[in-house]
Scaffold this motif. Structure first.
Motif, mmCIF file in Angstrom:
data_model
loop_
_atom_site.group_PDB
_atom_site.id
_atom_site.type_symbol
_atom_site.label_atom_id
_atom_site.label_comp_id
_atom_site.label_asym_id
_atom_site.label_seq_id
_atom_site.Cartn_x
_atom_site.Cartn_y
_atom_site.Cartn_z
ATOM 1 N N LEU A 8 47.166 31.189 30.545
ATOM 2 C CA LEU A 8 46.935 31.614 29.164
ATOM 3 C C LEU A 8 46.551 33.085 29.104
ATOM 4 C CD1 LEU A 8 44.997 28.489 27.810
ATOM 5 C CD2 LEU A 8 47.390 29.107 27.398
ATOM 6 N N THR A 9 45.816 33.554 30.126
ATOM 7 C CA THR A 9 45.436 34.964 30.168
ATOM 8 C C THR A 9 46.664 35.846 30.343
ATOM 9 O OG1 THR A 9 43.288 34.407 31.112
ATOM 10 C CG2 THR A 9 44.038 36.677 31.378
ATOM 11 N N ILE A 10 47.538 35.451 31.268
ATOM 12 C CA ILE A 10 48.768 36.216 31.489
ATOM 13 C C ILE A 10 49.649 36.185 30.252
ATOM 14 C CG2 ILE A 10 50.879 36.353 32.870
ATOM 15 C CD1 ILE A 10 49.279 35.164 35.198
ATOM 16 N N LEU A 11 49.756 34.982 29.655
ATOM 17 C CA LEU A 11 50.612 34.826 28.484
ATOM 18 C C LEU A 11 50.193 35.772 27.363
ATOM 19 C CD1 LEU A 11 52.885 33.299 27.075
ATOM 20 C CD2 LEU A 11 51.218 31.562 26.399
ATOM 21 N N MET A 16 55.650 41.049 23.228
ATOM 22 C CA MET A 16 56.405 40.201 22.307
ATOM 23 C C MET A 16 57.897 40.473 22.361
ATOM 24 S SD MET A 16 54.360 38.085 21.066
ATOM 25 C CE MET A 16 55.435 37.406 19.796
ATOM 26 N N ALA A 17 58.275 41.615 22.936
ATOM 27 C CA ALA A 17 59.704 41.931 23.036
ATOM 28 C C ALA A 17 60.439 40.895 23.870
ATOM 29 C CB ALA A 17 59.907 43.317 23.644
ATOM 30 N N TRP A 18 59.726 40.141 24.699
ATOM 31 C CA TRP A 18 60.377 39.119 25.495
ATOM 32 C C TRP A 18 60.595 37.846 24.700
ATOM 33 C CZ3 TRP A 18 56.645 40.177 30.109
ATOM 34 C CH2 TRP A 18 57.073 41.330 30.764
ATOM 35 N N GLY A 19 60.086 37.783 23.492
ATOM 36 C CA GLY A 19 60.279 36.603 22.671
ATOM 37 C C GLY A 19 59.304 35.498 23.020
ATOM 38 N N GLN A 20 59.453 34.328 22.348
ATOM 39 C CA GLN A 20 58.554 33.217 22.592
ATOM 40 C C GLN A 20 58.741 32.670 23.997
ATOM 41 O OE1 GLN A 20 60.957 30.957 19.531
ATOM 42 N NE2 GLN A 20 60.283 29.235 20.801
ATOM 43 N N MET A 21 57.699 32.025 24.526
ATOM 44 C CA MET A 21 57.749 31.450 25.862
ATOM 45 C C MET A 21 58.050 29.962 25.748
ATOM 46 S SD MET A 21 57.168 34.175 27.592
ATOM 47 C CE MET A 21 56.965 33.523 29.241
ATOM 48 N N PRO A 22 59.103 29.483 26.400
ATOM 49 C CA PRO A 22 59.429 28.051 26.332
ATOM 50 C C PRO A 22 58.325 27.195 26.956
ATOM 51 C CG PRO A 22 61.256 29.340 27.204
ATOM 52 C CD PRO A 22 60.069 30.235 27.187
ATOM 53 N N THR A 23 58.240 25.958 26.530
ATOM 54 C CA THR A 23 57.286 25.016 27.091
ATOM 55 C C THR A 23 57.849 24.419 28.380
ATOM 56 O OG1 THR A 23 56.489 24.437 24.887
ATOM 57 C CG2 THR A 23 56.006 22.885 26.670
ATOM 58 N N PRO A 24 57.085 24.420 29.476
ATOM 59 C CA PRO A 24 57.593 23.872 30.743
ATOM 60 C C PRO A 24 57.997 22.410 30.617
ATOM 61 C CG PRO A 24 55.611 25.154 31.125
ATOM 62 C CD PRO A 24 55.746 25.024 29.638
ATOM 63 N N VAL A 25 59.068 22.037 31.294
ATOM 64 C CA VAL A 25 59.547 20.655 31.323
ATOM 65 C C VAL A 25 59.663 20.245 32.789
ATOM 66 C CG1 VAL A 25 61.434 19.085 30.754
ATOM 67 C CG2 VAL A 25 60.809 20.909 29.159
ATOM 68 N N ALA A 47 62.595 35.016 29.546
ATOM 69 C CA ALA A 47 61.775 33.806 29.586
ATOM 70 C C ALA A 47 62.630 32.550 29.503
ATOM 71 C CB ALA A 47 60.753 33.821 28.444
ATOM 72 N N PHE A 48 63.736 32.606 28.749
ATOM 73 C CA PHE A 48 64.589 31.429 28.589
ATOM 74 C C PHE A 48 65.463 31.218 29.819
ATOM 75 C CE2 PHE A 48 63.531 33.108 24.406
ATOM 76 C CZ PHE A 48 62.900 32.002 23.876
ATOM 77 N N HIS A 312 59.122 40.141 38.395
ATOM 78 C CA HIS A 312 58.958 40.572 37.005
ATOM 79 C C HIS A 312 57.740 39.906 36.371
ATOM 80 C CE1 HIS A 312 59.961 41.340 32.790
ATOM 81 N NE2 HIS A 312 60.914 42.164 33.185
ATOM 82 N N ASP A 313 57.006 40.646 35.541
ATOM 83 C CA ASP A 313 55.803 40.111 34.896
ATOM 84 C C ASP A 313 56.093 38.837 34.105
ATOM 85 O OD1 ASP A 313 54.317 42.148 35.944
ATOM 86 O OD2 ASP A 313 54.176 43.310 34.082
ATOM 87 N N SER A 314 57.204 38.820 33.372
ATOM 88 C CA SER A 314 57.538 37.630 32.586
ATOM 89 C C SER A 314 57.838 36.448 33.492
ATOM 90 C CB SER A 314 58.741 37.911 31.681
ATOM 91 O OG SER A 314 59.091 36.767 30.933
#
Length: 451
Positions: A8-11, A16-25, A47-48, A312-314
């Motif tokens: 959560l800290t990293i997130l 925001m330029a990377w867009g939303q972060m998908p939920t892990p499956v 991220a996708f 990469h950070d993302s």
């Protein structure tokens, strides 16, 4: 700090330029058919793509369905027991016989004469060996193999290549295992969507610290010096996953590593490394040992391996998310996605896989992030021109990015030097590697001139 808190800290720090972060499956045992990018998602979709890569990884390391090659067992979780799906794919030796004979059908196994250890394999068995004694010990190089890559326990990494049912059936049905059946340019081989192959890096687990942090199994391992095979406990340290998808006909390129391969140590890690002694001794610029060294005893001293460019950070954020989603005792929490590489332009099969057309590619700062696996391209980490897609782009047209057709179709180019430079793909690869060498020399000269 817990893994969840760290994630959560990293997130919170991800632009925001990377867009939303998908939920892990982590409960889907099937490889996604394609990357899923929400409409209107801004910026770089890394991220996708990285989420796609993790889902693909979960699927190929899922426990396999008993007696069914390449099929996951839906009654288990990713941490269940038994051989993994990718281990039941058709191996390189099963697809390309040294005498040019046809491979057996998908769910069948070869007779011992086609097994490098001379054993009768059955479902879930793994052989790490080759008929040349050492071709599974060398990393890919220009028209040949380089290596070996030494582990700190003074053994050598073993490489495994395998194909899923879609890719294998095309090779078998079209008889592409015979060089005479490969098309002559400008005609091309075209694999179907869903074709997938893997390349894994395994180590002998003898005297490896903290073996509980590795996915391990037993394998028949060929000793190149004695020519004898022995049942050996091995651990997974690297894995490439490459899949052709509808939106990315140039394939999506994914690579994973064990977190203890090289420094830096992750929080809570023991601080020992598979390929580094933890000292400041630098990694050599090139492999100090020739491949023929594996035929000599004793094994030479290991050298330090380092990661030349950071993940990469993302991608690190996605890794943290999947580690947090996996159970606390899951061995797969000790594996990191290093990179996803993809063609920037979707649905454009004629666009080449050269660096400017892919991510990570040119211009900077994208090419300052990792694009190579320390266990599979140890000495190719410096230039994006020798990244996955740039290297395989040399065989884009004749064999749809799949080098093993060029290398291993009977008669094999790698064992027939007079065929090598008659092959346009190998000439293109030579030019790519020379371009990379020139770029590295210019960058080194520029650094020397800096005050």
């Amino acid at each position: 700090m817990t893994v969840v808190t760290a994630y959560l800290t990293i997130l919170a720090l991800v632009p925001m330029a990377w867009g939303q972060m998908p939920t892990p499956v982590i409960n889907q045992p099937q490889v996604p058919a394609d990357v899923s990018i929400p409409g209107g998602s801004p910026g770089n979709p890394i991220a996708f793509f990285d989420d796609y890569s993790w889902r693909a990884f979960i699927a190929v390391v899922w426990p396999a369905l008993k007696n069914q090659r390449g099929k996951p067992d839906p009654s288990q979780t990713v941490d269940g027991a038994g051989p993994r799906v990718f281990e039941t794919y058709k191996s390189l030796a099963e697809v390309f016989h040294s005498d040019g004979s046809a491979p057996t059908a998908w769910n069948q196994f070869d007779s011992p004469q086609y097994n490098p250890c001379g054993v009768t394999e059955s479902w879930g068995d793994l052989t790490l060996g080759s008929f040349s004694k050492f071709s599974n010990l060398g990393q890919a190089g220009f028209g040949t193999l380089v290596g070996p890559l030494l582990v700190q326990n003074t053994t050598s990494v073993r490489f495994q290549t395998a194909y899923n049912e879609t890719e294998f059936n095309q090779i078998r049905n079209q008889k592409w295992y015979l060089r005479s059946n490969l098309p002559t340019p400008p005609a091309t081989v075209t694999f179907d969507d869903g074709a997938l192959d893997v390349k894994a890096a395994w180590i002998d687990m003898t005297n490896i610290p903290h073996p509980e942090r590795y996915y391990t199994r037993t394998a028949s391992m060929l000793d190149p010096v004695s020519g004898q095979c022995a049942t050996t406990k091995v651990g997974l340290v690297g894995l490439h996953i490459v899949q052709k998808t509808p939106s990315r006909p140039q394939w999506i390129w994914t690579t994973f590593e064990h977190v203890d391969n090289v420094p830096p140590a992750q929080p809570g890690a023991p601080g020992t490394f598979t390929f580094n002694d933890g000292t400041s001794s630098p990694m050599p610029a090139t492999n100090p040992y020739s491949l023929s060294q594996v035929l000599l005893a004793p094994t030479p001293p290991p050298f330090n391996v380092t990661r030349v460019k950071p993940i990469h950070d993302s991608t690190q954020t996605t890794n943290a998310a999947y580690h947090a989603a996996l159970p606390p005792d899951s061995v797969w929490r000790y594996y990191d996605l290093v990179m996803t590489q993809w063609p920037l332009q979707p649905n454009s099969p004629t666009t080449p896989g050269t660096a400017p057309n892919t991510f990570p590619g040119l211009p900077a700062p994208n090419n300052t992030t990792a694009f190579a696996n320390t266990t599979l391209e140890t000495f190719e980490q410096g230039s994006v021109f020798t990244g996955c897609m740039a290297c395989h782009n040399a065989t884009m047209k004749p064999t749809d990015f799949v080098w093993s057709l060029n290398d291993h179709a009977f008669p094999a180019s790698s064992s027939t030097p007079n065929l090598l430079m008659n092959n346009p793909a190998f000439r293109a690869l030579r030019d790519t590697l020379q371009q990379s060498k020139n770029l590295n020399e210019r960058e080194a000269a520029a650094k020397r001139q800096q005050p």
